[in-house]
Design a protein around this motif. Structure first.
Motif, PDB file in Angstrom:
ATOM      1  N   ILE A  84       0.790  -1.098  -0.346  1.00 40.20           N
ATOM      2  CA  ILE A  84       0.302  -0.289   0.329  1.00 40.20           C
ATOM      3  C   ILE A  84       0.791   1.347   0.151  1.00 40.20           C
ATOM      4  O   ILE A  84       2.018   1.422   0.448  1.00 40.20           O
ATOM      5  CB  ILE A  84      -0.368  -0.069   1.237  1.00 40.20           C
ATOM      6  N   ARG A  85       0.322   2.822  -0.483  1.00 35.47           N
ATOM      7  CA  ARG A  85       1.885   3.223  -0.899  1.00 35.47           C
ATOM      8  C   ARG A  85       0.412   4.698  -1.631  1.00 35.47           C
ATOM      9  O   ARG A  85      -0.012   4.794  -2.929  1.00 35.47           O
ATOM     10  CB  ARG A  85       2.260   3.167  -1.575  1.00 35.47           C
ATOM     11  N   TRP A  86       0.977   5.948  -0.440  1.00 33.74           N
ATOM     12  CA  TRP A  86       0.315   6.735  -0.570  1.00 33.74           C
ATOM     13  C   TRP A  86       1.346   7.896  -1.348  1.00 33.74           C
ATOM     14  O   TRP A  86       0.841   8.775  -2.365  1.00 33.74           O
ATOM     15  CB  TRP A  86      -0.072   7.639   0.472  1.00 33.74           C
ATOM     16  N   ILE A  87       2.534   7.275  -1.087  1.00 30.32           N
ATOM     17  CA  ILE A  87       3.497   7.900  -1.898  1.00 30.32           C
ATOM     18  C   ILE A  87       5.088   7.752  -1.854  1.00 30.32           C
ATOM     19  O   ILE A  87       4.967   6.404  -0.573  1.00 30.32           O
ATOM     20  CB  ILE A  87       3.392   9.626  -0.941  1.00 30.32           C
ATOM     21  N   GLN A  88       4.670   7.862  -2.595  1.00 31.02           N
ATOM     22  CA  GLN A  88       6.863   6.982  -3.127  1.00 31.02           C
ATOM     23  C   GLN A  88       7.470   7.900  -3.062  1.00 31.02           C
ATOM     24  O   GLN A  88       7.448   8.485  -4.365  1.00 31.02           O
ATOM     25  CB  GLN A  88       5.980   5.520  -3.405  1.00 31.02           C
ATOM     26  N   LYS A  89       9.131   7.018  -3.657  1.00 33.07           N
ATOM     27  CA  LYS A  89       9.891   7.477  -4.133  1.00 33.07           C
ATOM     28  C   LYS A  89      10.875   7.155  -5.191  1.00 33.07           C
ATOM     29  O   LYS A  89      10.787   5.822  -4.907  1.00 33.07           O
ATOM     30  CB  LYS A  89      11.546   8.136  -3.839  1.00 33.07           C
ATOM     31  N   VAL A  90      10.994   7.112  -7.025  1.00 29.89           N
ATOM     32  CA  VAL A  90      10.682   6.248  -7.817  1.00 29.89           C
ATOM     33  C   VAL A  90      12.133   6.946  -9.006  1.00 29.89           C
ATOM     34  O   VAL A  90      12.472   8.056  -8.522  1.00 29.89           O
ATOM     35  CB  VAL A  90       9.973   5.944  -8.950  1.00 29.89           C
ATOM     36  N   PRO A  91      12.443   6.312  -9.445  1.00 29.22           N
ATOM     37  CA  PRO A  91      13.613   6.630  -9.920  1.00 29.22           C
ATOM     38  C   PRO A  91      13.102   7.444 -11.017  1.00 29.22           C
ATOM     39  O   PRO A  91      12.122   7.011 -11.761  1.00 29.22           O
ATOM     40  CB  PRO A  91      14.565   4.905 -11.198  1.00 29.22           C
ATOM     41  N   PHE A  92      14.230   8.298 -11.679  1.00 33.35           N
ATOM     42  CA  PHE A  92      13.128   9.595 -12.991  1.00 33.35           C
ATOM     43  C   PHE A  92      12.699   8.907 -13.795  1.00 33.35           C
ATOM     44  O   PHE A  92      11.926   9.403 -14.360  1.00 33.35           O
ATOM     45  CB  PHE A  92      14.591   9.975 -12.659  1.00 33.35           C
ATOM     46  N   SER A  93      13.308   7.689 -14.302  1.00 31.33           N
ATOM     47  CA  SER A  93      12.979   7.008 -15.165  1.00 31.33           C
ATOM     48  C   SER A  93      11.204   6.019 -15.446  1.00 31.33           C
ATOM     49  O   SER A  93      11.295   6.272 -16.322  1.00 31.33           O
ATOM     50  CB  SER A  93      14.281   6.177 -16.214  1.00 31.33           C
ATOM     51  N   GLN A  99      10.475  11.533 -20.446  1.00 33.90           N
ATOM     52  CA  GLN A  99      11.640  12.708 -21.043  1.00 33.90           C
ATOM     53  C   GLN A  99      13.137  11.745 -20.781  1.00 33.90           C
ATOM     54  O   GLN A  99      14.130  13.024 -20.480  1.00 33.90           O
ATOM     55  CB  GLN A  99      11.475  13.045 -19.365  1.00 33.90           C
ATOM     56  N   GLU A 100      13.698  10.962 -20.794  1.00 37.76           N
ATOM     57  CA  GLU A 100      15.136  10.663 -20.620  1.00 37.76           C
ATOM     58  C   GLU A 100      15.824  10.316 -21.841  1.00 37.76           C
ATOM     59  O   GLU A 100      15.112  10.058 -22.950  1.00 37.76           O
ATOM     60  CB  GLU A 100      14.864   9.114 -20.168  1.00 37.76           C
ATOM     61  N   ASN A 101      16.745  10.087 -21.823  1.00 38.59           N
ATOM     62  CA  ASN A 101      17.684  10.281 -23.513  1.00 38.59           C
ATOM     63  C   ASN A 101      18.624   9.653 -22.815  1.00 38.59           C
ATOM     64  O   ASN A 101      19.727  10.548 -21.910  1.00 38.59           O
ATOM     65  CB  ASN A 101      17.584  12.140 -23.911  1.00 38.59           C
ATOM     66  N   PRO A 102      19.715   9.576 -23.485  1.00 39.28           N
ATOM     67  CA  PRO A 102      21.304   8.931 -23.791  1.00 39.28           C
ATOM     68  C   PRO A 102      22.363   9.576 -23.067  1.00 39.28           C
ATOM     69  O   PRO A 102      23.182   9.610 -22.165  1.00 39.28           O
ATOM     70  CB  PRO A 102      21.688   8.437 -24.368  1.00 39.28           C
ATOM     71  N   TYR A 103      21.917  11.393 -23.055  1.00 41.65           N
ATOM     72  CA  TYR A 103      23.149  12.042 -22.421  1.00 41.65           C
ATOM     73  C   TYR A 103      22.331  13.274 -21.278  1.00 41.65           C
ATOM     74  O   TYR A 103      22.853  14.605 -21.518  1.00 41.65           O
ATOM     75  CB  TYR A 103      23.171  12.902 -24.146  1.00 41.65           C
ATOM     76  N   SER A 104      21.508  13.036 -20.973  1.00 40.49           N
ATOM     77  CA  SER A 104      21.110  13.218 -19.820  1.00 40.49           C
ATOM     78  C   SER A 104      22.218  13.555 -19.193  1.00 40.49           C
ATOM     79  O   SER A 104      22.666  12.176 -18.310  1.00 40.49           O
ATOM     80  CB  SER A 104      19.696  13.376 -19.186  1.00 40.49           C
ATOM     81  N   ASP A 105      22.101  14.773 -17.957  1.00 38.75           N
ATOM     82  CA  ASP A 105      23.148  14.401 -16.556  1.00 38.75           C
ATOM     83  C   ASP A 105      22.823  13.032 -15.822  1.00 38.75           C
ATOM     84  O   ASP A 105      21.372  13.310 -15.548  1.00 38.75           O
ATOM     85  CB  ASP A 105      22.851  16.211 -16.315  1.00 38.75           C
ATOM     86  N   LYS A 110      20.168  10.426 -11.451  1.00 38.39           N
ATOM     87  CA  LYS A 110      20.195   9.347  -9.828  1.00 38.39           C
ATOM     88  C   LYS A 110      18.869   9.980  -9.108  1.00 38.39           C
ATOM     89  O   LYS A 110      18.710   9.659  -7.887  1.00 38.39           O
ATOM     90  CB  LYS A 110      21.346   9.706  -9.593  1.00 38.39           C
ATOM     91  N   ARG A 111      18.500  10.418  -9.315  1.00 31.27           N
ATOM     92  CA  ARG A 111      17.430  11.748  -8.962  1.00 31.27           C
ATOM     93  C   ARG A 111      16.200  10.724  -8.495  1.00 31.27           C
ATOM     94  O   ARG A 111      15.238   9.530  -9.760  1.00 31.27           O
ATOM     95  CB  ARG A 111      16.719  12.912  -9.176  1.00 31.27           C
ATOM     96  N   GLU A 112      15.433  10.921  -7.110  1.00 32.41           N
ATOM     97  CA  GLU A 112      14.190   9.758  -7.283  1.00 32.41           C
ATOM     98  C   GLU A 112      13.156  10.591  -6.845  1.00 32.41           C
ATOM     99  O   GLU A 112      12.857  11.744  -5.522  1.00 32.41           O
ATOM    100  CB  GLU A 112      14.853   8.999  -6.275  1.00 32.41           C
ATOM    101  N   PRO A 113      12.364  10.552  -7.835  1.00 30.66           N
ATOM    102  CA  PRO A 113      11.299  12.686  -7.593  1.00 30.66           C
ATOM    103  C   PRO A 113       9.908  11.895  -6.968  1.00 30.66           C
ATOM    104  O   PRO A 113       9.920  10.388  -6.851  1.00 30.66           O
ATOM    105  CB  PRO A 113      10.575  12.453  -8.920  1.00 30.66           C
TER     106      PRO A 113
END
Lengths: 255, 152
Positions: A84-93, A99-105, A110-113
């Motif tokens: 059960i999850r109301w809020i969670q952190k997941v990998p950016f991708s 939104q991902e591309n091979p050249y992104s920073d 590594k960020r987890e929105p």
């Protein structure tokens, strides 16, 4: 639902009838009548929204998740498919697959929105709910009435954000310490983030926002012109999850 | 055709057994009156009240409290209306745990006894907490005291 008395109804009916005969004049007056009605029924015009600055959120921090899940009696079930999850952190991708591309920073990757219910303006979960257990409030919060939920899980299928969780079992044994001020859920209902409507009602910010020491989460009213969230949205390039679906999510991201 | 006496005996025995089973509810409990449940109002919170009056009249609450609670539920969840104004002008939070249980902190002796007696099986407690938090108890009594001193 709408609190309308006989007098107001007759007024609106009369104006509508007049408007049918003289459309243009009727339009002006009925717009006025609409305003009168909405003034009487909706004392506070608000549109709640959340904004997350992804760059401010340090990896590994779980303050917002712990605060939310603690206050709302969210059970900790470690079985795949039954969490059960109301809020969670997941990998950016995962949060932003397109939104991902091979050249992104590399730091971005590594960020987890933090993701949660988007409280969409056009919520598919509300449309499919056969019992109106899920409904949209005037202030934009997509609410659940757990008394009405029959556990059909149409909403889970309809939500493109995976924001909803089903209680496949009695959640109570999986709650560390029950907060008596908030109900638990029961076996057979779906649950999700409620933008802390119970805290907003007493003038408190959502629990995740209050718990964030890094000021990565901003919450506010989009219809208040000078609110913090409105100002940030005006001055920054914010993005949302899967906007192309037309659900109009109201959790925004920057950074 | 001649009916054998054994058959009549068999039929009578069968009938007697059937009637006995069919009348189970009557002879098991129905004929002896059951004592009405002892509804206990003796809680520290109620004893501390200057005027011992529920949110509305006791007669109404005895028979219709479930309707009031349903109304409160719909008001809060679906309409966002959270303040109940009692007939005498006092204001209460529309909340089972924060208002009802704040005074009736003895759920077992108050709610459960009567529900057991009447065979009612409400499912409120599947989700709602059976105890009000200490803070909620203080809040309700403060609120009432303030309102009582405010001219009501």
């Amino acid at each position: 639902m709408v609190d309308i008395n006989r007098r107001l109804l007759l007024k609106a009916a009369g104006i509508s009838a007049f408007g049918t005969i003289f459309p243009s004049v009727g339009y002006l007056i009925s717009a006025h009548a609409q305003e009168v009605i909405s003034k009487n029924t909706a004392p506070s015009a608000k549109r709640w929204a959340m904004l997350m600055d992804i760059s401010k959120c340090p990896a590994g921090c779980r303050d917002c998740i712990d605060a939310c899940h603690g206050i709302h009696n969210v059970p900790l079930i470690n079985e795949p498919g039954q969490e059960i999850r109301w809020i969670q952190k997941v990998p950016f991708s995962n949060a932003f697959p397109s939104q991902e591309n091979p050249y992104s920073d590399i730091s971005l990757k590594k960020r987890e929105p933090v993701i949660m219910c988007n409280h969409c303006s056009n919520p598919p979960c509300v449309r499919v709910c056969p019992t109106q257990a899920t409904f949209k409030r005037k202030d934009g919060i997509v609410m659940m009435d757990y008394h009405r939920c029959i556990g059909c899980r149409f909403c889970i299928a309809a939500c493109p954000y995976g924001a909803r969780s089903m209680n496949f079992r009695n959640p109570r044994p999986y709650i560390g310490s029950i907060n008596p001020d908030f109900p638990t859920r029961t076996k057979g209902v779906v649950e999700k983030c409620n933008f802390c409507e119970e805290r907003l009602a007493v003038g408190l910010p959502p629990a995740c926002v209050a718990a964030c020491r890094h000021k990565a989460l901003i919450f506010g009213d989009l219809l208040a012109g000078e609110s913090e969230i409105r100002t940030i949205l005006r001055n920054n390039n914010a993005f949302r999850r899967r906007p192309e679906l037309g659900t109009e999510p109201h959790v925004f991201y920057t950074g | 055709m001649k009916i054998k006496p054994g058959t009549i005996m068999g039929v009578c025995t069968g009938l007697a057994v059937f009637i006995l089973i069919a009348a189970f509810p009557f002879w098991y409990g129905g004929l002896k009156p059951k004592a009405a449940p002892d509804i206990d109002l003796n809680t520290p919170e109620i004893n501390a009240l200057t005027e011992k009056q529920c949110v509305t009249s006791t007669e109404y609450m005895k028979t219709e409290h479930m309707k009031l609670l349903n109304q409160w539920r719909n008001d809060v969840v679906r309409n966002g209306s959270r303040t109940y104004i009692a007939p005498d002008g006092r204001q209460f939070d529309k909340s089972l745990t924060r208002t009802c249980l704040a005074c009736h902190s003895n759920k077992e002796q108050f709610c459960t006894r009567c529900h057991n007696y009447s065979g009612a099986n409400p499912r409120c407690w599947d989700c709602h907490s059976e105890t009000a938090s200490a803070a909620a108890r203080k809040a309700i009594i403060l609120k009432e005291k303030v309102n009582l001193h405010g001219g009501h």
